[in-house]
Design an enzyme around this catalytic site. Structure first.
Site, PDB file in Angstrom:
ATOM      1  N   ASP A 183     -15.338   6.301  15.362  1.00  0.00           N
ATOM      2  CA  ASP A 183     -14.211   6.042  14.498  1.00  0.00           C
ATOM      3  C   ASP A 183     -13.760   4.625  14.362  1.00  0.00           C
ATOM      4  OD1 ASP A 183     -12.063   6.169  12.753  1.00  0.00           O
ATOM      5  OD2 ASP A 183     -11.441   8.096  13.629  1.00  0.00           O
ATOM      6  N   LYS A 225      -2.632  -1.338  14.856  1.00  0.00           N
ATOM      7  CA  LYS A 225      -1.889  -0.251  15.257  1.00  0.00           C
ATOM      8  C   LYS A 225      -2.079   0.231  16.752  1.00  0.00           C
ATOM      9  CE  LYS A 225      -2.355   2.758  11.661  1.00  0.00           C
ATOM     10  NZ  LYS A 225      -2.319   1.722  10.147  1.00  0.00           N
ATOM     11  N   GLU A 270       0.830  -1.261   0.055  1.00  0.00           N
ATOM     12  CA  GLU A 270       0.060  -0.004   0.090  1.00  0.00           C
ATOM     13  C   GLU A 270       0.976   1.282  -0.078  1.00  0.00           C
ATOM     14  OE1 GLU A 270      -1.039   1.920   3.238  1.00  0.00           O
ATOM     15  OE2 GLU A 270      -0.495   0.493   4.674  1.00  0.00           O
ATOM     16  N   LYS A 299      -5.182  10.898   0.811  1.00  0.00           N
ATOM     17  CA  LYS A 299      -5.332   9.494   1.266  1.00  0.00           C
ATOM     18  C   LYS A 299      -6.677   8.871   0.940  1.00  0.00           C
ATOM     19  CE  LYS A 299      -5.833   7.422   6.088  1.00  0.00           C
ATOM     20  NZ  LYS A 299      -6.095   7.696   7.626  1.00  0.00           N
ATOM     21  N   ASP A 342     -10.779  -0.257   6.983  1.00  0.00           N
ATOM     22  CA  ASP A 342      -9.911  -1.546   6.732  1.00  0.00           C
ATOM     23  C   ASP A 342     -10.765  -2.881   7.313  1.00  0.00           C
ATOM     24  OD1 ASP A 342      -8.152   0.163   5.765  1.00  0.00           O
ATOM     25  OD2 ASP A 342      -6.792   0.066   7.472  1.00  0.00           O
ATOM     26  N   VAL A 382      -5.318   0.451   3.462  1.00  0.00           N
ATOM     27  CA  VAL A 382      -5.409  -0.965   3.400  1.00  0.00           C
ATOM     28  C   VAL A 382      -6.673  -1.214   2.542  1.00  0.00           C
ATOM     29  CG1 VAL A 382      -6.126  -3.011   4.794  1.00  0.00           C
ATOM     30  CG2 VAL A 382      -4.036  -1.652   5.517  1.00  0.00           C
ATOM     31  N   SER A 395     -12.242   1.953  11.590  1.00  0.00           N
ATOM     32  CA  SER A 395     -11.425   1.878  10.256  1.00  0.00           C
ATOM     33  C   SER A 395     -12.449   1.013   9.065  1.00  0.00           C
ATOM     34  CB  SER A 395     -10.123   1.632  10.246  1.00  0.00           C
ATOM     35  OG  SER A 395      -9.653   1.353   8.784  1.00  0.00           O
TER      36      SER A 395
HETATM   37  N1  PSU Z   1       0.615   0.621   8.639  1.00  0.00           N
HETATM   38  C1  PSU Z   1       1.523   1.585   8.978  1.00  0.00           C
HETATM   39  N2  PSU Z   1       1.315   3.011   8.526  1.00  0.00           N
HETATM   40  C2  PSU Z   1       0.289   3.560   8.273  1.00  0.00           C
HETATM   41  C3  PSU Z   1      -0.862   2.747   7.913  1.00  0.00           C
HETATM   42  C4  PSU Z   1      -0.418   1.447   7.965  1.00  0.00           C
HETATM   43  O1  PSU Z   1       2.683   1.074   9.348  1.00  0.00           O
HETATM   44  O2  PSU Z   1       0.116   4.735   8.004  1.00  0.00           O
HETATM   45  C5  PSU Z   1      -2.209   3.078   7.072  1.00  0.00           C
HETATM   46  C6  PSU Z   1      -2.865   2.022   6.167  1.00  0.00           C
HETATM   47  O3  PSU Z   1      -2.931   2.622   4.915  1.00  0.00           O
HETATM   48  C7  PSU Z   1      -4.272   1.953   6.931  1.00  0.00           C
HETATM   49  C8  PSU Z   1      -4.497   3.261   7.381  1.00  0.00           C
HETATM   50  O4  PSU Z   1      -5.361   1.613   5.961  1.00  0.00           O
HETATM   51  O5  PSU Z   1      -3.114   3.525   8.155  1.00  0.00           O
HETATM   52  C9  PSU Z   1      -5.492   3.568   8.645  1.00  0.00           C
HETATM   53  O6  PSU Z   1      -5.988   4.544   8.548  1.00  0.00           O
HETATM   54  P1  PSU Z   1      -7.521   4.767   9.314  1.00  0.00           P
HETATM   55  O7  PSU Z   1      -7.199   4.845  10.806  1.00  0.00           O
HETATM   56  O8  PSU Z   1      -7.957   6.374   8.852  1.00  0.00           O
HETATM   57  O9  PSU Z   1      -8.405   3.904   8.738  1.00  0.00           O
HETATM   58 MN    MN Z   2     -11.459   6.516  10.712  1.00  0.00          MN
END
Ligand code: PSU
Ligand code: MN
Length: 303
Positions: A136, A157, A23, A84, A140, A104, A138
């Protein structure tokens, strides 16, 4: 879907040779320049060294690109206006000729359309802390529940609510497969304290599980959870203070939505004086290494 393939990815697809999807949000919004470019190039060369075609995915001037040139990787790493793009925004991004990095969820969608079934990232998105107020969660997680492929990550994360993320993955029917672990990894650290029931140790067995999953009519992804290598681990209790400071700051500044994850990662980077960045890079490369070995096994099976 119109896709522009890089030459190496096109050749690999034509020959049923191994390919690993990567990604680009981790590059554009997860790490600062030039560390992100060094990481992205390192990821590509690691794949090549293992005999796997790297398919970094991004949207460039409204065109879906699977496999990026050096110039395109540099653009994604360097340009501050790179958006993004999550899965639900793909249509808009293309119709408006956006240049953006894929998360993702959108990378999974595009990889699947392209016929690629293994994807490696750093850590998936999930249920944010305080989600009971912010809602919130994701996208994903929803993509993982709907798109059959193998996704390699170092768990979710650490900025997230990990127990809730694991619960929701179970509710959504996403099997979490520990790679040499029975504890869901927490990105910077090897364990989160949340137990897993499924564990495998060999890429061959992982791929056998994936094909059995498909053959039995299941259509979710398999989340392959690969802990960060021990020498680079930052223990969860050490990270907690930095994470709390970052979350507090986000709250005070009103940072939310898609800005939240990149903001928190950046704050934690500053709080840990760059230590988290190094760990992030190592864990992502470790996932790419495993993903490449899994992709090699997948390519041995007739499609
Ligand atoms: N893994 C990492 N760093 C990142 C991401 C994943 O080590 O920045 C990214 C991925 O693209 C994942 C996104 O989909 O963070 C999640 O964003 P959000 O919480 O807004 O869905
Ligand atoms: Mn989000």
């Amino acid at each position: 879907m119109n896709i522009k393939f890089s030459k190496p990815v096109k050749i690999a697809l034509e020959n049923s040779a191994p390919i690993l999807a990567l990604e680009s949000t981790i590059i554009a919004h997860g790490m600062p320049y030039p560390d992100n470019l060094i990481f992205a190039e390192g990821a590509e060369s690691l794949c090549k060294k293992l005999g796997v075609a790297p398919a970094t995915i991004a949207i460039i001037k409204g065109e879906i690109c699977v496999g990026l040139s050096k110039n395109q990787l540099t653009l994604i790493a360097k340009n501050k206006n790179v958006k993004k793009i999550a899965r639900h925004e793909i249509g808009f991004a293309i119709s408006q000729k956006w240049t953006g990095a894929t998360t993702v969820s959108s990378t999974m969608h595009i990889a699947k359309q392209a016929g690629i079934s293994v994807f490696a990232t750093g850590g998936i998105g999930g249920v944010h802390r305080g989600s009971e107020y912010s809602f919130d969660v994701s996208q994903d997680l929803i993509a993982l529940s709907q798109i059959p492929m193998i996704v390699v990550s170092a768990g979710a994360k650490a900025i997230l609510d990990i127990p809730k993320t694991v619960e929701l993955l179970e509710t959504l029917g996403v099997p979490i497969l520990g790679y040499k672990t029975k504890n869901f990894p927490a990105f910077y650290s090897r364990v989160s304290g949340v137990s897993l029931t499924l564990e495998l140790k060999k890429p061959q067995d992982i791929v056998a599980f994936y094909f059995s999953h498909l053959k039995n009519g299941l259509s979710s992804a398999i989340l392959l959870a690969n802990p960060v290598p021990k020498p680079n681990e930052i223990l969860a209790k050490k990270m907690e203070d930095s994470i709390n400071v970052a979350i507090e700051k986000a709250k005070n500044l009103g940072v939310k939505g898609k800005q939240l994850t990149p903001f928190l990662l950046e704050q934690i980077r500053n709080e840990t004086k760059g230590k988290s960045l190094k760990t992030n890079r190592v864990l992502a490369l470790n996932n790419i290494n495993l993903g490449a070995r899994v992709a090699l096994e997948v390519s041995k099976k007739p499609r």
